[in-house]
Design an enzyme around this catalytic site. Structure first.
Site, PDB file in Angstrom:
ATOM      1  N   TRP A 103       0.829  -1.211   0.000  1.00 40.85           N
ATOM      2  CA  TRP A 103       0.000   0.000   0.000  1.00 40.85           C
ATOM      3  C   TRP A 103       0.857   1.251   0.000  1.00 40.85           C
ATOM      4  O   TRP A 103       0.561   2.224  -0.691  1.00 40.85           O
ATOM      5  CB  TRP A 103      -0.984  -0.026   1.159  1.00 40.85           C
ATOM      6  CG  TRP A 103      -1.973  -1.140   1.004  1.00 40.85           C
ATOM      7  CD1 TRP A 103      -2.135  -2.213   1.826  1.00 40.85           C
ATOM      8  CD2 TRP A 103      -2.909  -1.334  -0.074  1.00 40.85           C
ATOM      9  NE1 TRP A 103      -3.121  -3.041   1.337  1.00 40.85           N
ATOM     10  CE2 TRP A 103      -3.612  -2.530   0.184  1.00 40.85           C
ATOM     11  CE3 TRP A 103      -3.225  -0.608  -1.223  1.00 40.85           C
ATOM     12  CZ2 TRP A 103      -4.598  -3.019  -0.671  1.00 40.85           C
ATOM     13  CZ3 TRP A 103      -4.209  -1.086  -2.076  1.00 40.85           C
ATOM     14  CH2 TRP A 103      -4.891  -2.286  -1.794  1.00 40.85           C
ATOM     15  N   ASP A 173      -2.259   6.618   6.098  1.00 43.50           N
ATOM     16  CA  ASP A 173      -3.237   5.705   5.508  1.00 43.50           C
ATOM     17  C   ASP A 173      -3.572   4.700   6.600  1.00 43.50           C
ATOM     18  O   ASP A 173      -2.757   3.848   6.941  1.00 43.50           O
ATOM     19  CB  ASP A 173      -2.638   5.003   4.280  1.00 43.50           C
ATOM     20  CG  ASP A 173      -3.573   3.927   3.707  1.00 43.50           C
ATOM     21  OD1 ASP A 173      -4.677   3.731   4.257  1.00 43.50           O
ATOM     22  OD2 ASP A 173      -3.181   3.288   2.704  1.00 43.50           O
ATOM     23  N   LYS A 197     -12.739  -2.104   5.746  1.00 40.72           N
ATOM     24  CA  LYS A 197     -12.038  -3.014   6.656  1.00 40.72           C
ATOM     25  C   LYS A 197     -12.539  -2.864   8.087  1.00 40.72           C
ATOM     26  O   LYS A 197     -12.941  -3.834   8.692  1.00 40.72           O
ATOM     27  CB  LYS A 197     -10.529  -2.782   6.592  1.00 40.72           C
ATOM     28  CG  LYS A 197      -9.903  -3.498   5.397  1.00 40.72           C
ATOM     29  CD  LYS A 197      -9.217  -2.592   4.444  1.00 40.72           C
ATOM     30  CE  LYS A 197      -8.764  -3.329   3.196  1.00 40.72           C
ATOM     31  NZ  LYS A 197      -8.046  -2.445   2.289  1.00 40.72           N
TER      32      LYS A 197
HETATM   33  C1  LIG Z   1      -7.402  -1.866   1.324  1.00 44.56           C
HETATM   34  C2  LIG Z   1      -6.392  -0.827   1.494  1.00 44.56           C
HETATM   35  C3  LIG Z   1      -6.253   0.230   0.585  1.00 44.56           C
HETATM   36  C4  LIG Z   1      -7.083   0.325  -0.685  1.00 44.56           C
HETATM   37  O1  LIG Z   1      -8.380   0.659  -0.389  1.00 44.56           O
HETATM   38  P1  LIG Z   1      -9.464   0.895  -1.565  1.00 44.56           P
HETATM   39  O2  LIG Z   1     -10.592   1.506  -0.785  1.00 44.56           O
HETATM   40  O3  LIG Z   1      -9.782  -0.438  -2.137  1.00 44.56           O
HETATM   41  O4  LIG Z   1      -8.883   1.825  -2.554  1.00 44.56           O
HETATM   42  C5  LIG Z   1      -5.291   1.189   0.829  1.00 44.56           C
HETATM   43  N1  LIG Z   1      -4.505   1.126   1.907  1.00 44.56           N
HETATM   44  C6  LIG Z   1      -4.610   0.131   2.813  1.00 44.56           C
HETATM   45  C7  LIG Z   1      -3.708   0.109   4.006  1.00 44.56           C
HETATM   46  C8  LIG Z   1      -5.554  -0.880   2.628  1.00 44.56           C
HETATM   47  O5  LIG Z   1      -5.649  -1.877   3.517  1.00 44.56           O
END
Ligand SMILES: *Cc1c(COP(=O)(O)O)cnc(C)c1O
Length: 362
Positions: A103, A173, A197
């Site tokens: 990521w 993030d 998540k």
């Molecule tokens: C799942 C995830 C993403 C991507 O998320 P999307 O909403 O599918 O774009 C980005 N960063 C992390 C840490 C993730 O777990």
């Protein structure tokens, strides 16, 4: 009651049963209005209340001080990889990134595409299986910000502490661990998280931004990619993903009613200890992928001696009601995602299943 799976999906992922039931109750008739929340204007007082209350819940749970705005955007966390440099990476500045896995890499690549970006710390030499120390990190003079990924969902690594970056804005993030534990949110100038998540269903991305961060954003950014479009319109510039925000509202109420982040943290520790201990006491039958001091409390990654045995593990697990234990396609092996909504009972059942599988296959 219907039988619920032991759901260890990585994302979209488990939601609290109580939340699903509440949504079911309100599905056809939201609070006695004779319509679903999906069937009314986002400018109605009913929806505005959902919008405002969800913002307040985020502020309350994270203990945010004054000066932050809470936004509900679309395009997933992946769109934030682009919006961050678009808005914050000015001329002559460098975006600093902490390279910790898949990521972080994606975020860094987007910044590179738009301007100057550099890797300020990295765990590449350790195979991206730990989190680098950020204490005493020195950043270039022209640093626009430092971006980190608090939890690498795929490798199963997580920062235990966050740095004090002084006058350099810290950006996180937090897609896969927001609301899972206590932390000092005021260290961050911007936090983003895809909801699917730990916050609700997909379709909405939570963005928390310190308003004074946006004052130098270039005027040429297209409207929908400009943070100020949303901060200046209470996150209601255009039609938001109303049902996803509504679901996030229910999830955040659930977190609050279950003791907030302090209790989430405690429970997540107990839940994951069950599984990590099973790995650590297996005499090498199970092996954790992440380095011990960087182990995630949200995504437990592990392996067996060979692929055949891993396939047998997945097959046997599925027969016993376990879902989502296959590792991400890029790293393989096994992964159990144990987000807030995954109950203690699921983790206990998994630990027991793992012990039994070892007994019959070890
Ligand atoms: C799942 C995830 C993403 C991507 O998320 P999307 O909403 O599918 O774009 C980005 N960063 C992390 C840490 C993730 O777990």
């Amino acid at each position: 009651m219907t039988k619920r799976a032991y759901n260890f999906n990585a994302g979209p992922a488990a939601l609290p049963l109580e939340v699903l039931q509440r949504a079911q109750e309100q599905f056809v008739d939201f609070n006695g209005i004779g319509m679903s929340i999906m069937e009314i204007s986002h400018r109605s007082k009913e929806y505005e209340q959902v919008n405002d209350e969800t913002q307040e819940l985020v502020k309350e749970l994270l203990g945010l001080p004054e000066g932050y705005k809470v936004l509900f955007l679309q395009g997933g966390a992946s769109t934030q990889f682009t919006m961050v440099p678009m808005n914050l990476l000015g001329e002559g500045k460098t975006g600093c990134y902490v390279m910790t896995g898949t990521w972080a890499e994606k975020a860094y690549k987007e910044a590179k595409m738009l301007g100057s970006a550099t890797i300020a710390a990295s765990s590449r030499e350790e195979g991206l299986l730990n989190m680098p120390s950020l204490a005493g990190l020195s950043l270039p003079e022209n640093a626009a910000y430092l971006h980190l990924t608090s939890n690498e969902t795929i490798a199963g690594t997580e920062f235990t502490e966050f740095p004090d970056t002084g006058s350099v804005p810290l950006i996180g993030d937090m897609s896969s661990d927001i609301m899972s534990r206590q932390f000092d949110a005021s260290r961050f100038s911007l936090i983003y998280a895809g909801a699917q998540k730990n916050l609700g269903p997909s379709g909405v991305t939570l963005v928390i931004v310190k308003e004074d961060l946006l004052k130098d954003a270039p005027k040429t950014i297209p409207t929908m990619f400009r943070y100020s479009t949303y901060t200046e319109n209470n996150s209601l510039y255009n039609t938001p993903p109303v049902y996803s925000v509504y679901m996030m509202n229910l999830v955040l109420q659930w977190v609050r009613d279950h003791g907030g982040l302090a209790e989430m943290e405690k429970l997540n520790r107990v839940k994951t200890d069950l599984i990590y201990q099973t790995i650590d006491t297996s005499g090498g039958f199970y092996q954790g992928l992440a380095e011990t001091d960087s182990r995630s409390r949200m995504n437990i990654t592990f392996k067996l001696q060979d692929e055949e045995l891993e396939k047998a593990f997945i097959r046997e697990a599925e027969k016993n009601g376990f879902v989502g234990l296959k590792g991400h396609r890029s790293v393989g092996h096994l992964r159990a995602s144990t987000y807030n909504a995954v109950p203690y009972e699921s983790c206990k059942a998994l630990a027991e299943f793992m012990a039994e599988f070892q007994r019959t296959n070890g």
